[in-house]
Design a protein around this motif. Structure first.
Motif, mmCIF file in Angstrom:
data_model
loop_
_atom_site.group_PDB
_atom_site.id
_atom_site.type_symbol
_atom_site.label_atom_id
_atom_site.label_comp_id
_atom_site.label_asym_id
_atom_site.label_seq_id
_atom_site.Cartn_x
_atom_site.Cartn_y
_atom_site.Cartn_z
ATOM 1 N N VAL A 95 0.850 -1.193 0.000
ATOM 2 C CA VAL A 95 0.000 0.000 0.000
ATOM 3 C C VAL A 95 0.886 1.243 0.000
ATOM 4 O O VAL A 95 0.660 2.190 -0.764
ATOM 5 N N LEU A 96 1.903 1.233 0.848
ATOM 6 C CA LEU A 96 2.855 2.345 0.869
ATOM 7 C C LEU A 96 3.569 2.464 -0.477
ATOM 8 O O LEU A 96 3.887 3.561 -0.937
ATOM 9 N N GLY A 97 3.785 1.325 -1.131
ATOM 10 C CA GLY A 97 4.394 1.350 -2.454
ATOM 11 C C GLY A 97 3.527 2.068 -3.464
ATOM 12 O O GLY A 97 4.023 2.845 -4.293
ATOM 13 N N ALA A 98 2.207 1.836 -3.395
ATOM 14 C CA ALA A 98 1.286 2.525 -4.307
ATOM 15 C C ALA A 98 1.274 4.022 -4.030
ATOM 16 O O ALA A 98 1.210 4.843 -4.958
ATOM 17 N N ILE A 99 1.341 4.386 -2.753
ATOM 18 C CA ILE A 99 1.374 5.801 -2.376
ATOM 19 C C ILE A 99 2.659 6.453 -2.881
ATOM 20 O O ILE A 99 2.641 7.565 -3.424
ATOM 21 N N ALA A 100 3.788 5.752 -2.726
ATOM 22 C CA ALA A 100 5.069 6.289 -3.189
ATOM 23 C C ALA A 100 5.085 6.450 -4.703
ATOM 24 O O ALA A 100 5.648 7.413 -5.233
ATOM 25 N N THR A 101 4.465 5.519 -5.423
ATOM 26 C CA THR A 101 4.420 5.597 -6.882
ATOM 27 C C THR A 101 3.676 6.836 -7.337
ATOM 28 O O THR A 101 4.115 7.560 -8.235
ATOM 29 N N TRP A 102 2.535 7.124 -6.693
ATOM 30 C CA TRP A 102 1.787 8.341 -7.053
ATOM 31 C C TRP A 102 2.634 9.576 -6.762
ATOM 32 O O TRP A 102 2.730 10.487 -7.580
ATOM 33 N N GLY A 103 3.257 9.605 -5.594
ATOM 34 C CA GLY A 103 4.074 10.762 -5.237
ATOM 35 C C GLY A 103 5.245 10.955 -6.173
ATOM 36 O O GLY A 103 5.567 12.080 -6.563
ATOM 37 N N GLY A 104 5.889 9.845 -6.573
ATOM 38 C CA GLY A 104 7.027 9.942 -7.469
ATOM 39 C C GLY A 104 6.658 10.491 -8.830
ATOM 40 O O GLY A 104 7.482 11.106 -9.509
ATOM 41 N N LYS A 105 5.410 10.295 -9.242
ATOM 42 C CA LYS A 105 4.977 10.760 -10.559
ATOM 43 C C LYS A 105 4.337 12.139 -10.522
ATOM 44 O O LYS A 105 4.395 12.878 -11.499
ATOM 45 N N HIS A 106 3.705 12.487 -9.416
ATOM 46 C CA HIS A 106 2.898 13.705 -9.394
ATOM 47 C C HIS A 106 3.413 14.835 -8.526
ATOM 48 O O HIS A 106 2.946 15.959 -8.659
ATOM 49 N N LEU A 107 4.323 14.567 -7.624
ATOM 50 C CA LEU A 107 4.806 15.635 -6.754
ATOM 51 C C LEU A 107 6.015 16.318 -7.355
ATOM 52 O O LEU A 107 6.926 15.666 -7.867
ATOM 53 N N GLU A 108 6.012 17.618 -7.292
ATOM 54 C CA GLU A 108 7.081 18.402 -7.922
ATOM 55 C C GLU A 108 8.423 18.174 -7.256
ATOM 56 O O GLU A 108 8.523 18.025 -6.045
ATOM 57 N N LYS A 109 9.458 18.171 -8.074
ATOM 58 C CA LYS A 109 10.822 18.042 -7.563
ATOM 59 C C LYS A 109 11.626 19.283 -7.913
ATOM 60 O O LYS A 109 11.417 19.893 -8.958
ATOM 61 N N ASP A 110 12.554 19.615 -7.048
ATOM 62 C CA ASP A 110 13.522 20.653 -7.391
ATOM 63 C C ASP A 110 14.421 20.111 -8.502
ATOM 64 O O ASP A 110 14.693 18.908 -8.581
ATOM 65 N N MET A 111 14.879 20.994 -9.353
ATOM 66 C CA MET A 111 15.785 20.610 -10.426
ATOM 67 C C MET A 111 17.227 20.915 -10.010
ATOM 68 O O MET A 111 17.497 21.958 -9.413
ATOM 69 N N VAL A 112 18.122 19.990 -10.294
ATOM 70 C CA VAL A 112 19.537 20.172 -9.955
ATOM 71 C C VAL A 112 20.380 19.889 -11.193
ATOM 72 O O VAL A 112 19.933 19.266 -12.147
ATOM 73 N N LEU A 113 21.615 20.346 -11.158
ATOM 74 C CA LEU A 113 22.521 20.167 -12.284
ATOM 75 C C LEU A 113 23.197 18.804 -12.200
ATOM 76 O O LEU A 113 23.811 18.460 -11.190
ATOM 77 N N ASP A 114 23.063 18.002 -13.267
ATOM 78 C CA ASP A 114 23.717 16.696 -13.333
ATOM 79 C C ASP A 114 25.186 16.924 -13.701
ATOM 80 O O ASP A 114 25.487 17.421 -14.795
ATOM 81 N N PRO A 115 26.136 16.567 -12.811
ATOM 82 C CA PRO A 115 27.556 16.824 -13.093
ATOM 83 C C PRO A 115 28.087 16.042 -14.288
ATOM 84 O O PRO A 115 29.090 16.419 -14.885
ATOM 85 N N VAL A 116 27.412 14.943 -14.660
ATOM 86 C CA VAL A 116 27.876 14.117 -15.775
ATOM 87 C C VAL A 116 27.419 14.695 -17.117
ATOM 88 O O VAL A 116 28.207 14.952 -18.017
#
Length: 288
Positions: A95-116
């Motif tokens: 159940v927590l996995g389903a909640i995490a999946t929704w959050g991973g797709k719909h919650l905004e993330k800060d953008m950072v610079l990929d050093p590679v």
């Protein structure tokens, strides 16, 4: 149980789900559960995994989770005490996995610079944080009843929505939680004040399916048969896709049967950044 204008069987189901969310909602609860997901641990091991949580908060939190039936405390003759997930707590992991999946797709993330690559990419977010932030959106009082009512009614006026979600309260009481859901981009409103679920709101289906099955003690293999959140035919968006808030991010969790999550070392504190879909609109919602 909160009174709704829904049929008794659905109202009872909704009550179990809201109670489950209230049990998970206190800050750091899901972090503690995820810390214990792999194996039972001694208190000092839990404290080491969650160093920002002082004893004055961690100890009573473990006690409350034990009282809720999610954590077991085992004391041995050597005076060793282990804390681990109960059977009920382990059943909660997918159940927590389903909640995490929704959050991973719909919650905004800060953008950072990929050093590679030198490109700006979404910042990695712990899965436990995805869970906590998602629960924070749908756990407040009346949030989930309103979302369920909109799932049933489709486009709805505030008056009709209040009659379904909170019939014993004055009409004006529907506006604060409804406005908050709109700010969180789970609900959209037109100029006449009619409301309906956004794509992100509709994509909560796997979350509510899983919570409902777990709360009722049913196998998660039956989760997609939910009377309210069963799969629906695709509908055109009522408005341009928006990010989901106080914490937003990207589109659509497919409505598929909930599968048991396999937790690996590092799942608590690491999270692979989801790929953004081609042509996705830039994030405009609030960051974490």
């Amino acid at each position: 149980m909160a009174t709704t204008g829904l049929p008794e069987s659905i109202s009872s189901d909704l009550s179990r789900v809201t109670q489950s969310l209230q049990m998970l909602a206190p800050r750091w609860n899901v972090w503690v559960l995820m810390t214990l997901a792999e194996k039972p641990l001694r208190y000092r091991e839990i404290r080491s995994a969650l160093p920002w949580l002082p004893d004055s908060q961690l100890h009573p939190k473990l006690g409350k989770l034990a009282d809720a039936g999610l954590v077991e405390r085992t004391e041995f003759e050597s005076r060793t005490v282990l804390y681990g997930l109960s059977v009920r707590g382990r059943e909660l992991l997918p159940v927590l996995g389903a909640i995490a999946t929704w959050g991973g797709k719909h919650l905004e993330k800060d953008m950072v610079l990929d050093p590679v690559s030198g490109n700006r990419v979404p910042k990695a977010v712990p899965r436990a944080q995805d869970m906590e932030d998602t629960i924070a959106l749908i756990a407040p009082r009346q949030a989930t009843p309103i979302l369920w009512a909109l799932r049933i009614r489709g486009v709805s006026s505030a008056k009709a929505l209040a009659a379904t979600a909170m019939p014993e309260r004055h009409l004006t009481n529907v506006y604060p939680p409804l406005n908050r859901l709109a700010e969180d981009f789970l609900v959209t409103k037109d100029r006449q004040g009619n409301a309906e679920l956004t794509a992100a709101g509709r994509d909560l289906a796997p979350v509510y399916q899983a919570l409902s099955a777990w709360a009722a003690g049913r196998p998660l293999t039956q989760a997609t048969r939910h009377p309210v959140w069963a799969p629906q035919a695709a509908r055109p968006l009522a408005s341009p896709a928006m990010w989901a808030t106080t914490q937003p991010r990207t589109p659509a969790v497919p409505t598929t049967p909930v599968r048991a999550a396999t937790w690996k070392p590092g799942d608590l504190f690491s999270h692979t950044a989801p790929a953004r879909p081609a042509g996705a609109a830039p994030t405009t919602g609030r960051t974490r």
